[in-house]
Design a protein around this motif. Structure first.
Motif, mmCIF file in Angstrom:
data_model
loop_
_atom_site.group_PDB
_atom_site.id
_atom_site.type_symbol
_atom_site.label_atom_id
_atom_site.label_comp_id
_atom_site.label_asym_id
_atom_site.label_seq_id
_atom_site.Cartn_x
_atom_site.Cartn_y
_atom_site.Cartn_z
ATOM 1 N N MET A 40 2.706 15.608 -12.949
ATOM 2 C CA MET A 40 2.038 16.837 -13.359
ATOM 3 C C MET A 40 3.016 17.872 -13.904
ATOM 4 N N ALA A 41 4.298 17.675 -13.668
ATOM 5 C CA ALA A 41 5.295 18.604 -14.204
ATOM 6 C C ALA A 41 5.566 18.353 -15.677
ATOM 7 N N ARG A 42 5.066 17.221 -16.195
ATOM 8 C CA ARG A 42 5.286 16.882 -17.598
ATOM 9 C C ARG A 42 4.198 17.512 -18.467
ATOM 10 N N PRO A 43 4.559 18.237 -19.522
ATOM 11 C CA PRO A 43 3.550 18.862 -20.394
ATOM 12 C C PRO A 43 2.550 17.865 -20.961
ATOM 13 N N CYS A 99 -0.066 17.205 -18.343
ATOM 14 C CA CYS A 99 -0.911 18.393 -18.131
ATOM 15 C C CYS A 99 -1.976 18.523 -19.216
ATOM 16 N N VAL A 100 -1.559 18.329 -20.475
ATOM 17 C CA VAL A 100 -2.515 18.440 -21.581
ATOM 18 C C VAL A 100 -3.533 17.301 -21.510
ATOM 19 N N VAL A 113 -4.654 15.599 -18.757
ATOM 20 C CA VAL A 113 -5.652 15.771 -17.698
ATOM 21 C C VAL A 113 -6.610 16.917 -18.034
ATOM 22 N N LEU A 114 -6.128 17.931 -18.762
ATOM 23 C CA LEU A 114 -7.014 19.006 -19.206
ATOM 24 C C LEU A 114 -8.051 18.469 -20.181
ATOM 25 N N LEU A 160 -4.372 10.482 -10.990
ATOM 26 C CA LEU A 160 -4.601 11.829 -11.523
ATOM 27 C C LEU A 160 -5.846 11.866 -12.401
ATOM 28 N N PHE A 204 -9.061 14.386 -11.700
ATOM 29 C CA PHE A 204 -9.476 15.424 -12.646
ATOM 30 C C PHE A 204 -10.803 15.086 -13.322
ATOM 31 N N SER A 208 -7.127 21.147 -27.206
ATOM 32 C CA SER A 208 -6.279 20.356 -26.304
ATOM 33 C C SER A 208 -5.849 19.045 -26.952
#
Length: 410
Positions: free
Chosen positions: A211-214, A217-218, A220-221, A355, A359, A397
């Motif tokens: 989750m620390a990787r951009p 993050c994008v 899962v959003l 993950l 999500f 996104s």
């Protein structure tokens, strides 16, 4: 191992759970009619299904191989068999909550077990892909069947009738039959015996590290936004058909099968398209088409007059047009999943899938809760127009997802 018998058991399990998982919209409509539950209150059923899937999926990843896939499937089938029996025996909104809680917990066990078992019976990668596609095909057949099976038991002339609960006798019998089939089928799981595993604590920190990787993050959003829209529409479309389009309860459920059919066609055709075109323009076309379908179909749902003799030939055009949004939605979810997983080394696929499940479940719950609240507080038109917000955010996104995928590849 009798591979054909094992595959039959896996297909039946997925078929049963497809019906149960995708009956949320129908049950929402029926508990509103039967028990006088408000729309915002009924919308929590999605949460009772999705949150246990997310939580249990994460927890079972580390210890399920030690428990055994066959045992996990038997436990899951036993749980849902009891839960489906409870529905007609103890008709209440609380029982419906319990049912979907049990379905969520059980599906988490089943999803990991079924996909892991495919790896045990498949001889090679091609066979594995073929089995997986057939399995997903059975799942979509179950989704389509759910609307018609439930619609058959609904008494449209008496909306408060509890006759629809008789469907659960059939579903319970199907669970019991599948349980017996799995029980008397031999599974050779020695290849799945885990080595010294890292344990759930380390798995959890691996997921936090991802989750620390951009890029993650994008991703899962984007997945969250997609599932939010899919579940918002899928869960509330039967109620929309009933209250806004003035269709009888049974027909409201059956017409929603068009939405599931379009999702099935979109998913099956996506593989062909994605092998021949770059994923990013395909995803953008799909998202833009979703927004266009909302803007095209919803104005046709305004001021629909009640017709006591409405039939399939006289139903409003919007009842058939709006569900076609599923055709454009369908390729997005598997498309972004494939891009994401292919961007990671194989040892990170499991925590990444964890993950994704979490999500996705949160997105489904959020979509149903928001839509139910807006539907009850304002109206169905506004609730469905509101999906344009996550659709627009999804377009943005995807742009950032593509940028991070390219950077990761470089």
């Amino acid at each position: 191992m009798n591979k054909k018998r094992i595959l039959l058991a896996l297909f039946l399990i997925y078929f049963v759970f497809a019906i149960l998982l995708n009956s949320v919209g129908t049950v929402i409509l029926q508990v509103i009619n039967n028990y006088g539950i408000s729309k915002s209150s009924a919308s929590v059923l999605e949460g009772f299904k999705d949150l246990p899937i997310a939580i249990v999926s994460f927890l079972v990843a580390s210890w399920l191989p030690r428990l055994g896939y066959k045992k996990a499937m038997l436990i899951a089938l036993a749980i849902v068999a009891c839960a489906t029996l409870a529905m007609p025996l103890y008709p209440a909104f609380g029982t419906a909550k319990l049912l979907f809680l049990c379905v969520g917990i059980s599906f988490a066990l089943v999803k990991v077990s079924v996909y892991s078992t495919i790896g045990l019976v498949a001889a090679d990668r091609k066979q594995h892909a073929g089995i997986t596609n057939t399995l997903e095909g059975f799942f979509m057949i179950g989704v389509l069947s759910a609307y018609w099976v439930f619609g058959y038991f609904i008494d449209s002339d008496h909306p408060q009738s509890h006759s629809w609960l008789n469907v659960y006798w059939l579903l319970s019998a199907l669970c019991i039959f599948t349980f017996v089939l799995v029980l008397f089928t031999s599974f050779d799981e020695h290849e799945a015996a885990p080595p010294d595993s890292s344990g759930p604590v380390r798995d959890f920190f691996e997921m936090l590290g991802l989750m620390a990787r951009p890029l993650v993050c994008v991703f899962v959003l984007t997945a969250f936004l997609y599932v939010l829209v899919e579940q918002a529409l899928g869960s509330w479309l039967p109620t929309f058909n009933n209250e806004i389009l003035k269709l009888p309860a049974a027909m409201s459920v059956q017409v929603t099968s068009i939405y599931a059919f379009c999702l099935a066609v979109g998913r099956l055709s996506a593989g062909y398209v994605m092998r021949r075109m770059n994923w990013y323009p395909v995803m953008n076309i799909c998202v833009l088409a979703m927004g266009a379908m909302v803007l095209l179909a919803l104005p046709l749902t305004q001021n629909v007059a009640l017709d006591p003799n409405v039939s399939w030939s006289t139903a409003p055009v919007a009842a058939f047009l709006f569900p076609f949004i599923g055709l454009f939605m369908a390729p997005i979810y598997p498309g972004i999943n494939s891009v994401m997983l292919s961007s990671l080394p194989k040892h990170q696929h499991a925590p990444m899938t964890g993950l994704l499940v979490i999500f996705s479940a949160l997105g489904g719950t959020t979509g149903s809760l928001i839509t139910g609240y807006v539907f009850g507080r304002f109206n169905g038109h506004f609730a469905f127009y509101l999906t344009l917000v996550p659709i627009g955010l999804m377009l943005a996104s995807l742009f950032f997802f593509k940028r991070h995928v390219d950077r990761n590849a470089g």
